[in-house]
Design an enzyme around this catalytic site. Structure first.
Site, short mmCIF file in Angstrom:
data_model
loop_
_atom_site.label_atom_id
_atom_site.label_comp_id
_atom_site.label_asym_id
_atom_site.label_seq_id
_atom_site.Cartn_x
_atom_site.Cartn_y
_atom_site.Cartn_z
N LYS A 35 0.78 -1.23 0.17
CA LYS A 35 -0.02 -0.06 -0.08
C LYS A 35 0.81 1.15 0.15
CE LYS A 35 -3.91 -0.82 2.50
NZ LYS A 35 -4.44 -0.83 3.71
N LYS A 208 -21.24 9.29 15.74
CA LYS A 208 -20.66 8.33 14.48
C LYS A 208 -21.75 7.22 14.53
CE LYS A 208 -19.17 6.76 10.92
NZ LYS A 208 -17.71 6.74 10.27
N ASN A 212 -24.60 6.32 11.73
CA ASN A 212 -24.53 5.14 10.81
C ASN A 212 -25.92 4.19 11.06
OD1 ASN A 212 -22.69 5.77 9.15
ND2 ASN A 212 -21.18 4.36 9.94
N LEU A 254 -33.69 6.39 1.06
CA LEU A 254 -35.23 5.66 0.94
C LEU A 254 -35.21 4.82 -0.27
CD1 LEU A 254 -37.86 8.06 2.39
CD2 LEU A 254 -37.13 5.92 3.52
N CYS A 264 -18.89 -0.58 6.67
CA CYS A 264 -19.39 0.08 7.71
C CYS A 264 -20.60 -0.10 8.46
CB CYS A 264 -19.39 1.66 7.34
SG CYS A 264 -17.71 2.27 6.66
N ARG A 334 -16.68 -5.53 0.64
CA ARG A 334 -16.71 -6.06 1.97
C ARG A 334 -18.43 -6.14 2.23
NH1 ARG A 334 -13.36 -2.04 5.42
NH2 ARG A 334 -13.98 -0.56 3.67
C1 UGA Z 1 -21.38 4.93 5.23
C2 UGA Z 1 -22.20 6.53 5.84
O1 UGA Z 1 -22.85 6.66 4.56
C3 UGA Z 1 -21.11 7.53 5.89
O2 UGA Z 1 -21.28 8.76 6.47
C4 UGA Z 1 -19.92 6.97 6.93
O3 UGA Z 1 -18.88 7.82 7.03
C5 UGA Z 1 -19.46 5.67 6.51
O4 UGA Z 1 -20.35 4.66 6.42
C6 UGA Z 1 -18.40 4.90 7.46
O5 UGA Z 1 -18.84 4.77 8.37
O6 UGA Z 1 -17.36 5.25 7.19
P1 UGA Z 1 -20.49 4.17 2.89
O7 UGA Z 1 -20.54 2.94 3.69
O8 UGA Z 1 -19.50 4.52 1.96
O9 UGA Z 1 -20.83 5.22 4.16
O10 UGA Z 1 -21.88 3.94 2.11
P2 UGA Z 1 -23.42 4.22 2.08
O11 UGA Z 1 -23.51 5.59 0.97
O12 UGA Z 1 -23.90 4.80 3.18
O13 UGA Z 1 -24.19 3.08 1.47
C7 UGA Z 1 -24.38 1.98 2.35
C8 UGA Z 1 -24.97 0.95 1.69
O14 UGA Z 1 -26.54 1.37 1.84
C9 UGA Z 1 -24.78 0.56 0.33
O15 UGA Z 1 -24.49 -0.87 0.26
C10 UGA Z 1 -25.82 1.23 -0.59
O16 UGA Z 1 -26.02 0.51 -1.67
C11 UGA Z 1 -27.09 1.10 0.51
N1 UGA Z 1 -28.22 1.95 0.31
C12 UGA Z 1 -28.11 3.32 0.43
C13 UGA Z 1 -29.44 1.58 -0.10
O17 UGA Z 1 -29.57 0.39 0.04
N2 UGA Z 1 -30.34 2.54 -0.10
C14 UGA Z 1 -30.15 3.77 -0.04
O18 UGA Z 1 -31.23 4.60 -0.21
C15 UGA Z 1 -29.11 4.09 0.20
#
Ligand code: UGA
Length: 437
Positions: A35, A208, A212, A254, A264, A334
């Protein structure tokens, strides 16, 4: 300022590059030599839009370097901890091995007045425990917690222009001397108007995990509505549009579909439940068990729907899975619901081919038994059913007439409810969405 960033994964590599962009002199430290070699050559070790350009830009200034040598942290005033906190094997709790190791490794290099700033997502109480360890090692250094809210796929802009900054300091006072130091680190975003909240250590950690958990709950809520819509013959996408217009509810997060995954949300809600149990407050979070269960049910539902779509049996059916990453604009697999569904279908006798614009390398490492194709067209050839499971733009843009020329059977399951069902049906496809008639 001179800044150390310990841990150069999805969070740390982006944080290091962004801190250099904000004008600081940054050293990124990681135990993974590969890395470090990649980052030193200004190559992003994972796919994140804009990161490679940013690495090139800031490395040219000479303000960003990477090393495996922890002693390079000496001379920095601020040391960020950005290592991972995965789920413990066989348990719900978070594994704090890396956070503990990073803190302990930093201590011999701390000077009086330095601050250690945790960014990793940790169970509440971790910061107070680590603050005591730092105090023992260097009585004139302080530990703060400054949770990170970046989303993969938007990590660079989320770091340079966050929607809020939360500083957790012992006692929670604005007058804490470390607040000023952190204000200097974030001078750019603060000047641009980013709101900044100062809290005590446990509140900052909880911000945090609460955020989440709320996001996960919102997704599982709409997926529960999708189950009801299916039972009642209603359309969850219209339902979401309509309730989302109430600005107390909001339309974001939604989108009903195959559920949430990634490094996460799933592990954070589980670690939160485990920690609540340790604190004797488990009842407060029993609803998260249901959030998790609704989410995992989505994956089974897709397997069942695919079986229906294929006329009642998966045996020998050629299934093409569009998308392997847990969400678009990421190569992260993941706990990817798309891959988990692909693997379940294969186990039940289907012949599964997976494609993804960025995540194939990671996917094939995790599930070597699946078939992979680099291009959408070759992946779709002679398919008995297409499953759109990660909503990359190129899959959203697929043309039903062109696609029809490649496949054996015109069947499509839209696991993210992003296609125009009327258009696909008009082109002769048997279309199934989730929570849609
Ligand atoms: C999430 C949080 O959104 C961030 O704010 C946080 O910093 C991060 O975790 C972390 O803890 O580090 P991330 O895991 O990058 O971010 O992804 P998201 O955009 O939150 O999406 C998470 C999952 O939810 C994805 O699999 C996505 O497809 C799903 N999702 C999202 C849905 O099924 N429906 C939705 O309406 C939105």
């Amino acid at each position: 300022m001179r800044i150390t960033v310990v841990g150069c994964g999805y969070l740390g590599a982006v944080h290091a590059a962004c801190m250099a962009k904000l004008g600081h002199e940054v050293v990124g430290i990681d135990v993974d030599e590969n890395k470090i070699a990649e980052l030193s050559a200004a190559r992003a070790p994972f796919f994140e839009p804009g990161l490679e350009d940013l690495l090139l830009e800031v490395q040219a200034t000479g303000r960003l370097s990477f090393t495996t040598d922890m002693s390079a942290s000496k001379g920095s005033a601020v040391h960020f901890i950005c290592v991972g906190t995965p789920q413990k094997k066989g348990e719900n709790a978070a594994d704090l091995t890396y956070v503990d190791a990073a803190t302990n490794a930093l201590i011999p290099h701390l000077s009086p007045g330095d601050i250690v700033v945790g960014k990793s997502t940790v169970p509440v109480g971790t910061a107070e425990r680590l603050a005591a360890i730092v105090k023992l090692g260097q009585p004139e250094a302080q530990l703060l917690w400054n949770p990170e809210f970046l989303r993969e796929g938007h990590a660079v802009s989320d770091t340079l222009s966050p929607d809020r900054l939360v500083y957790g300091v012992a006692g929670g006072s604005e007058d804490h001397p470390a607040v000023q130091l952190l204000d200097q680190v974030y001078a750019g975003p603060l000047e641009a108007g980013t709101p900044r909240l100062v809290a005590d250590l446990p509140t900052a950690e909880l911000v945090k995990t609460a955020a989440n958990s709320f996001l996960a709950t919102k997704i599982s809520f709409i997926n529960a509505m999708a189950e009801l819509c299916e039972a009642a013959g209603a359309d969850v996408t219209l339902l979401a549009d309509a309730i989302g217009m109430d600005d107390r509810i909001g339309r974001k997060f939604l989108n009903a579909g195959i559920g949430f995954g990634g490094g996460c949300l799933p592990k954070d809600i589980r670690a939160f439940m485990a920690r609540a149990g340790e604190l004797g407050a488990d009842q407060a979070l029993t609803f998260l068990r249901e959030v998790d269960a609704i989410n995992m049910r989505r994956r089974n539902r897709v397997v069942e729907l695919t079986r229906e779509l294929c006329g009642g049996s998966l045996l020998g059916q050629r299934i093409t899975v569009l998308g392997a990453a847990f969400k678009p604009k990421s190569d992260d697999v993941r706990d990817s619901p798309a891959l988990s569904i692909a693997a379940q279908l294969q186990l039940q006798g289907a012949v599964v081919t997976v494609t993804d614009p960025e995540a194939l390398k990671n996917a094939s490492r995790r599930f070597p038994e699946l078939h992979y194709q680099a291009t959408t067209e070759t992946a779709m050839e002679r398919a008995d059913a297409l499953l759109l499971l990660t909503e990359w733009q190129e899959y959203r843009d697929l043309d039903p007439y062109d696609s029809a020329k490649l496949v054996s059977n015109l069947r499509i399951l839209d696991g993210r409810n992003v296609l125009d069902s009327a258009k696909w049906r008009a082109a002769g496809w048997m279309y199934r969405g989730l929570g849609r008639p």
